[in-house]
Scaffold this active site. Structure first.
Site, PDB file in Angstrom:
ATOM      1  N   ARG A  23       0.815  -1.219   0.000  1.00 42.06           N
ATOM      2  CA  ARG A  23       0.000   0.000   0.000  1.00 42.06           C
ATOM      3  C   ARG A  23       0.843   1.262   0.000  1.00 42.06           C
ATOM      4  O   ARG A  23       0.382   2.325  -0.352  1.00 42.06           O
ATOM      5  CB  ARG A  23      -0.905   0.024   1.232  1.00 42.06           C
ATOM      6  CG  ARG A  23      -1.861  -1.144   1.299  1.00 42.06           C
ATOM      7  CD  ARG A  23      -2.498  -1.237   2.643  1.00 42.06           C
ATOM      8  NE  ARG A  23      -1.461  -1.533   3.651  1.00 42.06           N
ATOM      9  CZ  ARG A  23      -1.678  -1.546   4.954  1.00 42.06           C
ATOM     10  NH1 ARG A  23      -2.872  -1.262   5.434  1.00 42.06           N
ATOM     11  NH2 ARG A  23      -0.703  -1.848   5.791  1.00 42.06           N
ATOM     12  N   HIS A  68      18.775  31.281  10.182  1.00 42.10           N
ATOM     13  CA  HIS A  68      17.817  31.944  11.049  1.00 42.10           C
ATOM     14  C   HIS A  68      17.909  31.454  12.495  1.00 42.10           C
ATOM     15  O   HIS A  68      18.232  30.294  12.744  1.00 42.10           O
ATOM     16  CB  HIS A  68      16.391  31.678  10.550  1.00 42.10           C
ATOM     17  CG  HIS A  68      16.194  32.050   9.123  1.00 42.10           C
ATOM     18  ND1 HIS A  68      15.425  31.307   8.270  1.00 42.10           N
ATOM     19  CD2 HIS A  68      16.667  33.087   8.382  1.00 42.10           C
ATOM     20  CE1 HIS A  68      15.420  31.862   7.063  1.00 42.10           C
ATOM     21  NE2 HIS A  68      16.173  32.941   7.110  1.00 42.10           N
ATOM     22  N   ASN A  88       5.795  23.855  11.333  1.00 44.42           N
ATOM     23  CA  ASN A  88       5.845  24.594  10.078  1.00 44.42           C
ATOM     24  C   ASN A  88       6.232  23.665   8.934  1.00 44.42           C
ATOM     25  O   ASN A  88       6.881  22.634   9.149  1.00 44.42           O
ATOM     26  CB  ASN A  88       6.863  25.740  10.161  1.00 44.42           C
ATOM     27  CG  ASN A  88       6.462  26.789  11.167  1.00 44.42           C
ATOM     28  OD1 ASN A  88       5.288  27.071  11.365  1.00 44.42           O
ATOM     29  ND2 ASN A  88       7.440  27.367  11.832  1.00 44.42           N
ATOM     30  N   LYS A 103      14.488  22.888  17.630  1.00 43.48           N
ATOM     31  CA  LYS A 103      13.605  22.411  16.565  1.00 43.48           C
ATOM     32  C   LYS A 103      14.075  21.073  16.032  1.00 43.48           C
ATOM     33  O   LYS A 103      15.264  20.752  16.053  1.00 43.48           O
ATOM     34  CB  LYS A 103      13.488  23.423  15.429  1.00 43.48           C
ATOM     35  CG  LYS A 103      14.778  23.708  14.690  1.00 43.48           C
ATOM     36  CD  LYS A 103      14.578  24.711  13.558  1.00 43.48           C
ATOM     37  CE  LYS A 103      14.703  26.100  14.049  1.00 43.48           C
ATOM     38  NZ  LYS A 103      14.796  27.102  12.981  1.00 43.48           N
ATOM     39  N   ARG A 138      18.078  28.823   2.151  1.00 46.10           N
ATOM     40  CA  ARG A 138      17.253  29.532   3.135  1.00 46.10           C
ATOM     41  C   ARG A 138      18.034  29.547   4.438  1.00 46.10           C
ATOM     42  O   ARG A 138      18.490  28.513   4.895  1.00 46.10           O
ATOM     43  CB  ARG A 138      15.918  28.835   3.348  1.00 46.10           C
ATOM     44  CG  ARG A 138      14.963  28.935   2.183  1.00 46.10           C
ATOM     45  CD  ARG A 138      13.631  28.307   2.583  1.00 46.10           C
ATOM     46  NE  ARG A 138      12.702  28.264   1.502  1.00 46.10           N
ATOM     47  CZ  ARG A 138      11.478  28.799   1.546  1.00 46.10           C
ATOM     48  NH1 ARG A 138      11.070  29.431   2.617  1.00 46.10           N
ATOM     49  NH2 ARG A 138      10.674  28.696   0.510  1.00 46.10           N
ATOM     50  N   TYR A 141       9.023  21.251  10.224  1.00 45.14           N
ATOM     51  CA  TYR A 141       9.742  21.734  11.395  1.00 45.14           C
ATOM     52  C   TYR A 141       8.836  21.620  12.617  1.00 45.14           C
ATOM     53  O   TYR A 141       7.702  22.099  12.585  1.00 45.14           O
ATOM     54  CB  TYR A 141      10.086  23.219  11.278  1.00 45.14           C
ATOM     55  CG  TYR A 141      10.733  23.676  10.010  1.00 45.14           C
ATOM     56  CD1 TYR A 141      12.082  23.984   9.981  1.00 45.14           C
ATOM     57  CD2 TYR A 141       9.990  23.870   8.848  1.00 45.14           C
ATOM     58  CE1 TYR A 141      12.684  24.459   8.825  1.00 45.14           C
ATOM     59  CE2 TYR A 141      10.576  24.338   7.691  1.00 45.14           C
ATOM     60  CZ  TYR A 141      11.923  24.631   7.690  1.00 45.14           C
ATOM     61  OH  TYR A 141      12.498  25.100   6.543  1.00 45.14           O
ATOM     62  N   HIS A 187      19.877  28.145  11.907  1.00 44.38           N
ATOM     63  CA  HIS A 187      19.545  27.033  11.015  1.00 44.38           C
ATOM     64  C   HIS A 187      19.330  27.536   9.592  1.00 44.38           C
ATOM     65  O   HIS A 187      18.773  28.604   9.366  1.00 44.38           O
ATOM     66  CB  HIS A 187      18.264  26.338  11.493  1.00 44.38           C
ATOM     67  CG  HIS A 187      17.727  25.363  10.510  1.00 44.38           C
ATOM     68  ND1 HIS A 187      16.592  25.607   9.765  1.00 44.38           N
ATOM     69  CD2 HIS A 187      18.177  24.146  10.133  1.00 44.38           C
ATOM     70  CE1 HIS A 187      16.375  24.564   8.980  1.00 44.38           C
ATOM     71  NE2 HIS A 187      17.318  23.674   9.182  1.00 44.38           N
TER      72      HIS A 187
END
Length: 191
Positions: free
Chosen positions: A31, A70, A56, A80, A67, A140, A127
């Site tokens: 499946r 931060h 998030n 996190k 990215r 996240y 991060h």
């Protein structure tokens, strides 16, 4: 800490103080598959009594897109768990904790849907990530809600950090390009 049995596989401490990588052991049949992404009982030694207060999701389309990097300042420091649920990314944490034995060091982990792994990044670390496969999605789990007044960042290309990104960096937001460079007198975050 490694070799857990059950739905959460191996758990490894990284070279960055307090940062860990945990793998899941998906159950697969005709499946499809099922995987436990977070289990406080199994991951409790790492996660401790921190609540998960925000989840998030990000989607980044372009290969090479960066990215980050931060973080949030006290009193809104956050830990996190970061997991790639589609595609593949080069994920990076930078230790910004004043007094930490790994202060201003970084560690990178390749996260992917196929590897079914997650990266735990402790409070006081920045991060960021670079997309290796198009359309990569990250999930996240945060221990603190986003607080705009506490947000901060450091440059992804800061020479003090010398992060060896696997691809030429592309598609960087104006915000991420405008983060300050670290200097020799950077005091770090109080935790």
């Amino acid at each position: 800490m490694s070799g857990q049995n059950g739905p959460i596989g191996d758990i490894f401490e990284t070279a960055l103080s307090g940062a860990f990588v945990a793998s899941s052991r998906p159950f697969c049949d005709h499946r499809g598959r099922f995987a436990r992404l977070f289990d406080r009982g199994i991951l409790g030694a790492i996660h401790a009594d921190r609540p998960i207060v925000q989840v998030n999701h990000s989607l980044t389309m372009a290969v090479g897109a960066v990215r980050g990097m931060h973080f949030q300042r006290a009193p809104y420091l956050e830990a996190k768990w970061v997991r790639c649920i589609r595609g593949r990314v080069f994920d990076v944490a930078v230790d910004l904790r004043r007094g930490s034995p790994t202060f201003l060091q970084h560690v990178s982990v390749e996260l992917s849907e196929e590897a079914a792994n997650a990266f735990f990044i402790p409070e006081g670390c920045a991060h960021g990530f670079q997309v290796i496969e198009p359309g990569s999605e990250l999930l996240y789990l945060h221990t603190q809600s986003y607080e705009p007044s506490a947000e901060g960042g450091v440059r992804w290309d800061d020479p003090v950090l010398a992060i060896d990104w696997p691809l030429p960096a592309t598609d960087i937001s104006q915000r991420d390009q405008s983060h300050p460079l670290l200097t020799e007198d950077f005091e770090g975050l109080s935790t």
